[in-house]
Scaffold this motif. Structure first.
Motif, PDB file in Angstrom:
ATOM      1  N   GLN A 244     -55.572 -87.612  21.178  1.00 57.17           N
ATOM      2  CA  GLN A 244     -55.506 -88.014  19.627  1.00 57.17           C
ATOM      3  C   GLN A 244     -56.961 -88.794  19.159  1.00 57.17           C
ATOM      4  O   GLN A 244     -57.079 -88.710  18.231  1.00 57.17           O
ATOM      5  CB  GLN A 244     -54.284 -88.925  19.451  1.00 57.17           C
ATOM      6  CG  GLN A 244     -54.035 -89.055  18.176  1.00 57.17           C
ATOM      7  CD  GLN A 244     -53.771 -87.790  17.352  1.00 57.17           C
ATOM      8  OE1 GLN A 244     -53.150 -86.735  17.762  1.00 57.17           O
ATOM      9  NE2 GLN A 244     -54.257 -88.105  15.931  1.00 57.17           N
ATOM     10  N   SER A 245     -57.267 -89.328  19.971  1.00 59.67           N
ATOM     11  CA  SER A 245     -58.696 -90.467  19.781  1.00 59.67           C
ATOM     12  C   SER A 245     -59.475 -90.216  20.932  1.00 59.67           C
ATOM     13  O   SER A 245     -58.818 -90.362  22.127  1.00 59.67           O
ATOM     14  CB  SER A 245     -58.164 -91.601  19.094  1.00 59.67           C
ATOM     15  OG  SER A 245     -59.202 -92.437  19.221  1.00 59.67           O
TER      16      SER A 245
ATOM     17  N   LYS B 244     -55.099 -97.820  16.618  1.00 59.11           N
ATOM     18  CA  LYS B 244     -54.641 -96.401  16.567  1.00 59.11           C
ATOM     19  C   LYS B 244     -55.588 -95.639  17.096  1.00 59.11           C
ATOM     20  O   LYS B 244     -55.663 -94.165  16.994  1.00 59.11           O
ATOM     21  CB  LYS B 244     -54.044 -96.317  15.248  1.00 59.11           C
ATOM     22  CG  LYS B 244     -52.657 -96.806  14.845  1.00 59.11           C
ATOM     23  CD  LYS B 244     -52.408 -96.262  13.363  1.00 59.11           C
ATOM     24  CE  LYS B 244     -51.173 -97.164  12.946  1.00 59.11           C
ATOM     25  NZ  LYS B 244     -50.450 -96.894  11.582  1.00 59.11           N
TER      26      LYS B 244
ATOM     27  N   PRO C  68     -55.940 -84.719  16.169  1.00 59.47           N
ATOM     28  CA  PRO C  68     -57.077 -85.854  16.686  1.00 59.47           C
ATOM     29  C   PRO C  68     -57.741 -86.358  15.485  1.00 59.47           C
ATOM     30  O   PRO C  68     -58.433 -85.674  14.860  1.00 59.47           O
ATOM     31  CB  PRO C  68     -57.894 -85.296  17.873  1.00 59.47           C
ATOM     32  CG  PRO C  68     -56.958 -84.255  18.258  1.00 59.47           C
ATOM     33  CD  PRO C  68     -56.252 -83.453  16.937  1.00 59.47           C
TER      34      PRO C  68
ATOM     35  N   ASP D 250     -51.988 -91.885   9.303  1.00 62.81           N
ATOM     36  CA  ASP D 250     -50.834 -91.767   9.797  1.00 62.81           C
ATOM     37  C   ASP D 250     -50.143 -90.243   9.788  1.00 62.81           C
ATOM     38  O   ASP D 250     -49.703 -89.820  10.628  1.00 62.81           O
ATOM     39  CB  ASP D 250     -49.680 -92.629   9.368  1.00 62.81           C
ATOM     40  CG  ASP D 250     -49.694 -94.062   9.454  1.00 62.81           C
ATOM     41  OD1 ASP D 250     -50.549 -94.515  10.599  1.00 62.81           O
ATOM     42  OD2 ASP D 250     -49.404 -95.051   8.962  1.00 62.81           O
TER      43      ASP D 250
ATOM     44  N   ILE E 152     -52.075 -88.476  12.737  1.00 58.37           N
ATOM     45  CA  ILE E 152     -51.430 -88.902  14.072  1.00 58.37           C
ATOM     46  C   ILE E 152     -49.967 -88.134  14.010  1.00 58.37           C
ATOM     47  O   ILE E 152     -49.790 -87.269  15.135  1.00 58.37           O
ATOM     48  CB  ILE E 152     -51.141 -90.291  14.076  1.00 58.37           C
ATOM     49  CG1 ILE E 152     -52.336 -91.086  14.277  1.00 58.37           C
ATOM     50  CG2 ILE E 152     -50.097 -90.736  15.262  1.00 58.37           C
ATOM     51  CD1 ILE E 152     -52.262 -92.495  13.957  1.00 58.37           C
TER      52      ILE E 152
ATOM     53  N   LYS F  62     -50.283 -84.532  14.704  1.00 53.07           N
ATOM     54  CA  LYS F  62     -51.155 -84.207  16.096  1.00 53.07           C
ATOM     55  C   LYS F  62     -52.339 -83.577  15.864  1.00 53.07           C
ATOM     56  O   LYS F  62     -52.888 -82.739  16.815  1.00 53.07           O
ATOM     57  CB  LYS F  62     -50.171 -83.486  17.074  1.00 53.07           C
ATOM     58  CG  LYS F  62     -48.947 -84.097  17.397  1.00 53.07           C
ATOM     59  CD  LYS F  62     -48.162 -83.611  18.474  1.00 53.07           C
ATOM     60  CE  LYS F  62     -47.251 -84.220  19.233  1.00 53.07           C
ATOM     61  NZ  LYS F  62     -46.176 -85.207  18.320  1.00 53.07           N
TER      62      LYS F  62
END
Length: 796
Positions: A670-671, A326, A284, A276, A279, A282
């Motif tokens: 982000q992923s 996520k 990745p 978390d 995330i 920011k």
């Protein structure tokens, strides 16, 4: 090949320094040809010489009283009938393919090899035996540089050193390490050939340490087999060697993203919190790696549990599902050691064949750092099935990738027996190889459409074909540790293992050095796997570092994600041609025999990592006389064939792009779950000296095993032509037979456009464009559509 040509080749060989007499006691007694194999009878045994291709020839010696062992752990190529010719010229036999020619002198007996008319290498004494080792010797030319023997840090040109062939960890090593976790009986020469000694047993590889012009292979026993691999270029050598030993399948696309990893996350709550945090910041993230606390609360006495500790990971399956939602995969560590204090000891020790044994056939136990232990026997079906069923159970619970640690094996007493009758020293160097094989073959059988992720630190020649991703072991967290990493990765790439990488930031030691950390991550952008990992005295994750360090680390991670289209295409090329991702400048310039401080990332990037604290200057060699290179960050032009001193910047390391290169880049996500090639920034590096060039971008779903072979892919090809004041850039898309065409648009960015163009057309229609005078950058939109086949014409 004509008789006259062969005669010339032999004269050429006789004039070469390779014309050494062999063992004077060995006499040729006869020669017969059986299909594809030339068999030579000698006074002390038999030679079998057979081509695998025109560029790969295998030679085996079978001493009198021994039988031929046909089993190879490295070779997967089938020998082919390549139309080899055999001629008896009286004093010698000449066995020739269109590439390699084998010359057998009868008296004194000698075997030598030529490649397309040039002497390549020759046996010196050939096979011999001392009190405790069997040897094969080759003659080397003066000035010949040598590479290989696996993962080491001893200087790029390894000639002059003798290397032990025994996979062994070197905890906390720095700038140098003569023996590491991954050894290989493979020598490569600056003359563009390789000799692979096809025997995994323990021994030594001597790269002329006695300074007498001798390459010497020394082994405790086993096969006396080697393959000579040649090529017109390094591309050819890489292609031929990986055709022989197997190519690396394309890893899952998420393997090219960022990893959160440390020794180690101790609970489900901590693991969730770390993900978390990435995330929220920011930064990745594609995977979180769980070290040994996932199965036990303590470092010692729990190894071998291989099941979730429900006190600390009470809802592991839900945690992994939530993380996956996520965009973050879970990787867990596994080891082949089952401690006598572990929860699985009774189960493993009471099932016959699961564990390696002592001389009496009982489960072998011995002490090491983690406790009193047994070792899984990979050389029985019971051991393999027991281990694979554990992996299957974990995978069904949600584990996405596997980290295999201590697979040398780290402690492996000589008296331990495997498969009933194999000694530890006979299988030690292939244990990691066969562990990777277990997982790869398990996936092929039970999950045939999925690409496995297999992170391991020990293996053997050809382990790349199982998808093994090796790392360079427990490197020290210091500048010396960083300094050794380029050489290790470059050398392993030359030996087929293109994904060798390091624990970014360094692993061992409670060192807080933000400059070192940032420089290591900046280098990490341009090496195969981006995975910061360390002992947790000092946090290896950027989210827990000082603010400025975090900002610089984030920029490095963002660049890594932006480069996914280029990097993934590199990976595809490796899977189809064997060319490594990181390449030594030697691949471009024969004179660069010792250079590792500057290297190529794919064909088109030149990278010069900063590996010293407070560096105010960096020497960069630009390969290719007559070529040009552009600073990736500023656009400044540099000429090839010269060495320059440049000034490093804090925000990045020196990186340059070849003139004429196409570099596809993507929007940062982000992923990789959210990755898309529907809108690509295509950078083209224009130069008046480049009249034409080509590039490509490979794309698939990032997860289907052998997507290319199954026709589930797209390749967008790019081409440029510059003539008569016009620059033409063409796009064309090849779609696999099982792939629906994707809609894709490009923002074409042409660098080094010195003046505002007079006009730009896309498919014959004039379009608006933007030209930036300061950066000499032209931007042209190419609208999204399916299967683009477009032509952009820039009137300069």
């Amino acid at each position: 090949m004509t008789h006259t040509t062969i005669a010339r080749l032999v004269l050429c060989l006789l004039a070469s320094p390779l014309a050494f007499a062999q063992n004077a006691d060995r006499q040729l007694q006869g020669a017969t040809r059986k299909q594809n194999t030339l068999e030579l009878a000698t006074s002390d045994g038999r030679y079998l010489i057979k081509p695998y291709s025109a560029d790969v020839v295998e030679t085996t010696f079978i001493p009198n009283g021994e039988s031929f062992d046909a089993a190879s752990h490295a070779v997967v190529l089938a020998p082919a009938d390549v139309g080899a010719t055999l001629k008896d010229e009286g004093a010698r036999l000449v066995y020739a393919t269109s590439g390699i020619t084998v010359v057998v002198d009868k008296q004194p007996f000698r075997i030598s090899y030529l490649y397309k008319g040039k002497p390549l290498v020759a046996e010196k004494r050939g096979y011999g035996r001392s009190a405790d080792l069997e040897t094969i010797e080759f003659a080397l030319e003066n000035g010949e540089a040598l590479y290989g023997a696996g993962a080491r840090a001893t200087g790029m040109n390894r000639r002059g050193k003798r290397f032990q062939l025994y996979n062994k960890a070197d905890y906390g090593y720095g700038a140098t390490s003569t023996l590491l976790n991954y050894t290989m009986p493979l020598a490569l020469s600056s003359k563009k050939y390789a000799i692979h000694f096809d025997n995994p047993q323990t021994g030594w590889l001597d790269f002329d340490s006695r300074k007498d012009g001798t390459l010497r292979y020394e082994v405790i026993g086993g096969r006396k087999t080697y393959q000579v691999v040649a090529g017109d270029s390094w591309d050819g050598v890489m292609a031929n060697y990986t055709a022989l030993t197997g190519r690396q399948p394309l890893p899952p696309r998420w393997a090219f993203g960022n990893f959160a990893s440390r020794f180690g996350y101790k609970s489900e709550a901590q693991t969730r919190e770390v993900v978390d945090r990435f995330i929220a910041e920011k930064i990745p993230l594609d995977a979180v790696v769980l070290d040994l606390y996932w199965f036990g609360k303590t470092v010692k006495d729990t190894m071998g549990n291989l099941a979730w500790d429900r006190d600390t990971f009470p809802n592991a399956e839900k945690m992994m599902a939530d993380l996956k939602a996520k965009g973050v995969k879970t990787i867990v560590i596994t080891e082949p050691f089952v401690l006598t204090t572990s929860r699985r000891w009774q189960e493993a020790s009471q099932q016959p064949g699961v564990l390696a044994t002592d001389k009496d056939g009982k489960p072998a136990t011995f002490d090491f750092y983690f406790g009193n232990t047994g070792l899984v026997d990979l050389y029985t079906s019971q051991g393999r099935d027991w281990f694979w069923n554990i992996y299957k159970g974990l995978k069904q619970g949600g584990v996405s990738g596997w980290w295999g640690d201590l697979g040398e094996p780290e402690v492996h007493p000589f008296w331990v027996r495997h498969g009933g009758n194999k000694s530890a020293d006979q299988v030690h160097n292939i244990y990691g190889h066969d562990w990777a094989r277990l997982i790869a073959e398990g996936y092929k059988k039970d999950y045939p459409n999925e690409r496995p992720f297999i992170l391991m630190r020990a293996g053997y020649s050809g382990s790349q074909r199982f998808g093994m991703i090796p790392w360079s072991g427990d490197v020290s967290r210091g500048w010396g540790g960083l300094q050794s990493q380029m050489e290790i990765s470059l050398q392993m790439g030359m030996q087929g293992l293109a994904y060798m990488h390091s624990d970014l930031g360094g692993f061992a030691g409670a060192v807080l050095d933000d400059e070192l950390y940032v420089r290591w991550l900046q280098y990490g952008v341009f090496q195969p796997v981006f995975r910061p990992h360390a002992q947790d005295d000092v946090a290896p994750e950027p989210v827990f570092r000082a603010e400025r360090t975090k900002v610089l680390a984030r920029e490095a991670v963002w660049l890594r994600y932006a480069m996914l289209p280029y990097n993934y295409t590199l990976a595809f090329d490796n899977s189809s041609t064997g060319m490594p991702l990181m390449r030594p400048v030697l691949f471009e310039e024969d004179e660069a025999t010792a250079m590792s401080s500057t290297y190529l990332w794919g064909r088109d990037f030149l990278v010069a990592p900063i590996v010293e604290p407070g560096a105010t200057r960096k020497e960069v060699h630009f390969p290719g006389k007559g070529s040009s290179w552009f600073d990736f960050h500023t656009g400044e032009k540099h000429h090839g064939g010269i060495t320059e001193v440049v000034k490093p910047e804090e925000a990045n390391i020196p990186v340059y792009v070849r003139a004429g290169a196409f570099v596809p880049m993507a929007k940062v996500v982000q992923s990789t779950r959210d990755y898309s090639t529907r809108h690509i920034d295509l950078h083209y590096y224009h130069d008046a000296g480049v009249t034409g060039s080509e590039g490509k971008m490979y794309d698939d779903d990032g997860e289907t095993a052998d997507a290319y072979g199954k026709g589930k892919y797209e390749i967008v090809r790019f081409a440029s032509r510059h003539a008569d004041g016009k620059l033409e850039i063409r796009f064309s898309t090849e779609t696999g037979k099982a792939q629906a065409p994707q809609e894709r648009g490009f923002a074409l960015k042409v660098h080094n456009v010195q003046a505002r163009p007079r006009g730009v057309t896309v498919d014959g229609k004039a379009v608006r464009f933007v030209w930036n005078d300061k950066h000499k950058l032209l931007e042209v939109p190419v609208a999204a559509r399916k299967q683009p086949s477009s032509t952009v014409v820039v009137t300069l």
